[in-house]
Design an enzyme around this catalytic site. Structure first.
Site, PDB file in Angstrom:
ATOM      1  CG  HIS A 133      45.344  41.699  38.813  1.00  0.00           C
ATOM      2  ND1 HIS A 133      45.596  42.512  39.892  1.00  0.00           N
ATOM      3  CD2 HIS A 133      45.171  42.518  37.742  1.00  0.00           C
ATOM      4  CE1 HIS A 133      45.589  43.781  39.485  1.00  0.00           C
ATOM      5  NE2 HIS A 133      45.332  43.804  38.193  1.00  0.00           N
ATOM      6  CE  LYS A 184      49.207  42.267  37.778  1.00  0.00           C
ATOM      7  NZ  LYS A 184      49.722  42.772  36.487  1.00  0.00           N
TER       8      LYS A 184
END
Length: 270
Positions: A157, A161
């Site tokens: 990600h 995040k």
């Protein structure tokens, strides 16, 4: 049938702005409120403008109780503390609560499920159609292959995040564990460092990558003797999560109180 009036929680964030745009594009849904954290500098700003749309007159507010008086549901991709605060109000108002927040603890999940005798909750670690189909495939493959095939889950990600492994990775791990009829917590390996020794048969491993602007890549690897099976999903835009969440909200509008997941929404329940 009248449009479903929806509140977007975290309307000033990346996912919140995407949801505002998705609602504007979706027949049968209308933006009824835009929620932000108390003290946010975005309070009072127009949700449409923030989302890159023409002004829609829906101003960001921190008062969910007031917003929910004229709403049918709330879509919530925020942080655990905010989601848990929203749960009680949504249940009290009797509105649908679609939860895409990740990083929730077991106690958080217990709070969410505690309201489902009187409220409709749809919760998933990932709202996309593709990921939920992937989870169904992972469960089926795990059922079909014995412990000679080791299971590893790799996810990447963007660098902003804040939780790891991702809710989607955990969801895929849970699907694999259900396929093997084992408890994920007792077979989960979240990190490896140093002299770890040989891999324990039956473990489900997780590897986490963070960097750049990746919206979400997930691969489940079944590594057996002399061969590997890899099942993968790559997200290209957050809009896939927004569209899935809207599908869940519209599906849940007239449902009886209870706890539902995207497998229910998509008809993937065994």
């Amino acid at each position: 049938m009248s449009d479903m009036r929806l509140i977007v929680a975290g309307a000033g964030g990346r996912m919140g702005r995407t949801l505002v745009r998705a609602i504007a594009e979706t027949s049968g849904a209308v933006l009824a409120g835009a929620l932000e954290a108390p003290g946010s500098e975005l309070i009072g700003q127009d949700a449409g403008v923030l989302a890159g749309l023409p002004a829609n007159g829906v101003l960001l507010s921190a008062d969910l109780w007031a917003l929910s008086a004229q709403a049918d549901g709330i879509i919530d991709f925020t942080v655990p503390a905010a989601t848990i605060a929203n749960v009680a109000i949504a249940a009290e108002r009797g509105i649908v609560h679609v939860i895409g927040t990740t990083g929730l603890s077991a106690s958080d999940d217990a709070v969410i499920k505690s309201v489902t005798k009187r409220a409709v909750v749809v919760q998933s670690g990932n709202m996309s159609l593709g990921v939920n189909l992937l989870a169904a495939l992972v469960k089926r493959v795990a059922q079909s292959l014995d412990q000679d095939f080791d299971i590893e889950i790799l996810e990447m990600h963007h660098k902003q995040k804040i939780d790891a492994p991702s809710g989607t990775a955990y969801m895929l791990g849970k699907a694999a564990a259900e396929g093997r009829n084992i408890d994920l917590q007792s077979h989960s390996v979240r990190a490896r460092d140093g002299h770890t020794g040989a891999r324990t048969p039956g473990d489900i491993g997780f590897a986490t990558l963070r960097g750049g602007t990746a919206t979400g890549d997930h691969t489940v690897i079944f590594a057996g003797p002399y061969e590997r099976i890899e099942l993968a999903h790559k997200s290209e835009n957050r809009m896939i999560f927004a569209h899935g969440a809207l599908k869940a909200a519209l599906w849940a509008k007239d449902k009886k109180p209870g706890f539902y997941s995207m497998t229910d929404v998509l008809g993937l329940t065994d």
